[in-house]
Design an enzyme around this catalytic site. Sequence first.
Site, PDB file in Angstrom:
ATOM      1  N   ALA A   1     -18.087  13.375  -4.269  1.00 63.80           N
ATOM      2  CA  ALA A   1     -18.699  13.347  -5.611  1.00 63.80           C
ATOM      3  C   ALA A   1     -18.464  14.661  -6.347  1.00 63.80           C
ATOM      4  CB  ALA A   1     -20.196  13.059  -5.495  1.00 63.80           C
TER       5      ALA A   1
ATOM      6  N   ARG B   1     -27.915   0.088   1.421  1.00 65.98           N
ATOM      7  CA  ARG B   1     -26.550   0.188   0.898  1.00 65.98           C
ATOM      8  C   ARG B   1     -25.617  -0.772   1.624  1.00 65.98           C
ATOM      9  NH1 ARG B   1     -22.153   2.824   2.668  1.00 65.98           N
ATOM     10  NH2 ARG B   1     -23.360   3.961   4.231  1.00 65.98           N
TER      11      ARG B   1
ATOM     12  N   SER C   1     -18.712  12.921   3.354  1.00 68.89           N
ATOM     13  CA  SER C   1     -17.608  12.087   2.842  1.00 68.89           C
ATOM     14  C   SER C   1     -16.439  12.070   3.814  1.00 68.89           C
ATOM     15  CB  SER C   1     -17.077  12.611   1.512  1.00 68.89           C
ATOM     16  OG  SER C   1     -18.077  12.896   0.612  1.00 68.89           O
TER      17      SER C   1
ATOM     18  N   ALA D   1     -19.152  20.103  -2.154  1.00 69.79           N
ATOM     19  CA  ALA D   1     -17.717  19.821  -2.170  1.00 69.79           C
ATOM     20  C   ALA D   1     -17.376  18.561  -1.390  1.00 69.79           C
ATOM     21  CB  ALA D   1     -16.953  21.025  -1.622  1.00 69.79           C
TER      22      ALA D   1
ATOM     23  N   GLU E   1     -16.030  -6.326   6.139  1.00 64.29           N
ATOM     24  CA  GLU E   1     -17.169  -5.725   6.844  1.00 64.29           C
ATOM     25  C   GLU E   1     -18.393  -6.592   6.616  1.00 64.29           C
ATOM     26  OE1 GLU E   1     -17.560  -1.599   5.702  1.00 64.29           O
ATOM     27  OE2 GLU E   1     -15.886  -0.997   6.978  1.00 64.29           O
TER      28      GLU E   1
ATOM     29  N   ARG F   1     -27.213  -4.470   8.410  1.00 72.30           N
ATOM     30  CA  ARG F   1     -27.276  -3.237   9.187  1.00 72.30           C
ATOM     31  C   ARG F   1     -28.689  -2.934   9.700  1.00 72.30           C
ATOM     32  NH1 ARG F   1     -23.743   1.605   6.559  1.00 72.30           N
ATOM     33  NH2 ARG F   1     -21.960   0.432   7.301  1.00 72.30           N
TER      34      ARG F   1
ATOM     35  N   HIS G   1     -28.035   7.622   8.785  1.00 73.02           N
ATOM     36  CA  HIS G   1     -26.651   7.512   8.320  1.00 73.02           C
ATOM     37  C   HIS G   1     -26.508   7.772   6.828  1.00 73.02           C
ATOM     38  CE1 HIS G   1     -22.537   6.130   8.460  1.00 73.02           C
ATOM     39  NE2 HIS G   1     -22.765   5.146   7.612  1.00 73.02           N
TER      40      HIS G   1
ATOM     41  N   HIS H   1     -27.667   3.716  10.815  1.00 67.53           N
ATOM     42  CA  HIS H   1     -26.506   2.966  11.298  1.00 67.53           C
ATOM     43  C   HIS H   1     -26.827   2.469  12.692  1.00 67.53           C
ATOM     44  CE1 HIS H   1     -22.443   1.815  12.322  1.00 67.53           C
ATOM     45  NE2 HIS H   1     -22.093   2.028  11.064  1.00 67.53           N
TER      46      HIS H   1
HETATM   47  C1  SIN Z   1     -19.055   2.239   9.142  1.00 69.81           C
HETATM   48  O1  SIN Z   1     -17.853   2.394   9.174  1.00 69.81           O
HETATM   49  O2  SIN Z   1     -19.679   1.539   9.933  1.00 69.81           O
HETATM   50  C2  SIN Z   1     -19.831   2.958   8.104  1.00 69.81           C
HETATM   51  C3  SIN Z   1     -19.342   2.622   6.776  1.00 69.81           C
HETATM   52  C4  SIN Z   1     -20.391   2.879   5.774  1.00 69.81           C
HETATM   53  O3  SIN Z   1     -21.445   3.418   6.107  1.00 69.81           O
HETATM   54  O4  SIN Z   1     -20.201   2.494   4.620  1.00 69.81           O
END
Ligand code: SIN
Length: 505
Positions: free
Chosen positions: A18, A373, A45, A15, A116, A279, A338, A233
């Site tokens: 997606a 990603r 999410s 849930a 970003e 990243r 992450h 992350h």
């Molecule tokens: C973040 O806010 O640093 C993570 C965003 C993401 O992983 O897309």
Amino acid sequence: MTTREQYDGVLILGAGLAGLTAALAAAPRKVLLLSPAPLGDGCSSAWAQGGMAAALGDDDTSALHAQDTIVAGAGLCDPDAVAVLTREGPDAVRALADLGAPFDRTPTGGFSQGLEAAHGRARIAKVGGDGAGRAIHNAVIAAVLAAPHIEVRTGLRARSLLQDAAGRVRGALVEAEDGALIEIAAAATLLATGGLGGLYAVTTTPREVRGEGLGLAALAGAVIADPEFVQFHPTALDVGADPAPLATEALRGEGAILRNTDGRAFMKSYHPDAELAPRDVVARAIQSELAAGHGAFLDATAAIGAAFPHEFPAVFAAAQAAGLDPRVQPMPVAPACHYHMGGIATDLDGRSSLPSLLAAGECASTGVHGANRLASNSLLEAAVFGTRAGAVLRDAIDPATPPLPATPWPDLPDGALVGLRQAMSQDAGVVRDGEGLTRLLGRIETQRELYGEGPVLAAARLVTSCALERRESRGGHFRRDFPSQRPASRTFVTLAALDARRQAA
Ligand code: SIN
């Protein structure tokens, strides 16, 4: 005792965004949506801080968004999947806004968009600074609860997939909180169970998300793509919490600086883009400072300072809960698991290699993220590919073949899981090598012999075996013993193929 239920529609497991968007898109087909946790809990999410990347601005195009996605993916993105994501992205954001997602707006009513790292344009649609995940998720939950074609049942955990004699997936064996087992047969089954952060000791995702959907599909014989590609992350708050609170990379986008214990800003010595480097580069730099005993801190005191509570309320609350005041004090940070780029191999409409089994969101791999990603592409992927999978569910033809009786796959005991998480962080983490991965695989094999292989161990084995086999460094997968790149190729693998290779070795 196991009971059996023939559901007169399609089944969705999970849930997160997606699963929910797929359920809405399957209308008017009847959908049974199952979640182990109450809606809104236990899925990644809702924890997303960044937002949704989409080419909504006048200075932006889908092609530019695609180009940035492909560069981040380090040679392994499927260009068709990227084209779908970036072309359908703006409409996906508008559709969520129409459902009530309260995106931040410009004075003229457009979407205000942030920048970003690794995006060539400001294209991140945000909600309340760092609250996009929760706000979008709540809006979609409300729509799902109001939709007459969707039935939601919570407190049910998938323990196996049901298959007929031909291998077609016919539903799932689920376990209720009181231990009761129910075989639910349906016309088609969508896995939307999220990633595998909970396989690692340090994760920004809910602990319960530990690759179970990926493992269930693999144990049923599905092809898995790129499982070795895990994203770490760089800046989780290093405050001893499990899961580790995320300090969004938008903080660095706003000018926050990474410093060591001596106050030295160290990123320039690792990459010309410093805090805005990719990243994986920032994660390795922080890991290296920590390993050298220098410490790593995110300093937002000058860049954000007094504005912190209203610009980044979620991070501020997490810092305060840990006794930190980021307005006046740098925050200790460390890399954390992450996101999983790999997953159940699917086509562009969510179809897996097994008939009647679909997957969407983080547990799936369309190839859209390649080896790494791009920030804020994950909620977008969940919405775009969840919607496409929902359309397939809508038209699924019930094969009407009886499922074979199923038994639950073994669970990993809690003590063994704790050890596995530590070992995954140490040996299949930010920096990997053959020695550590071999040691980890040995541990997984021992646990397999002791407890049997269930979905969690299967997921760990896929990540580890394929990381050992990939003798290069690319995107989220860094091998200190193979630091350069080889010709690009994606991994497509089954558990049976891994077993065969192990026996042949
Ligand atoms: C973040 O806010 O640093 C993570 C965003 C993401 O992983 O897309």
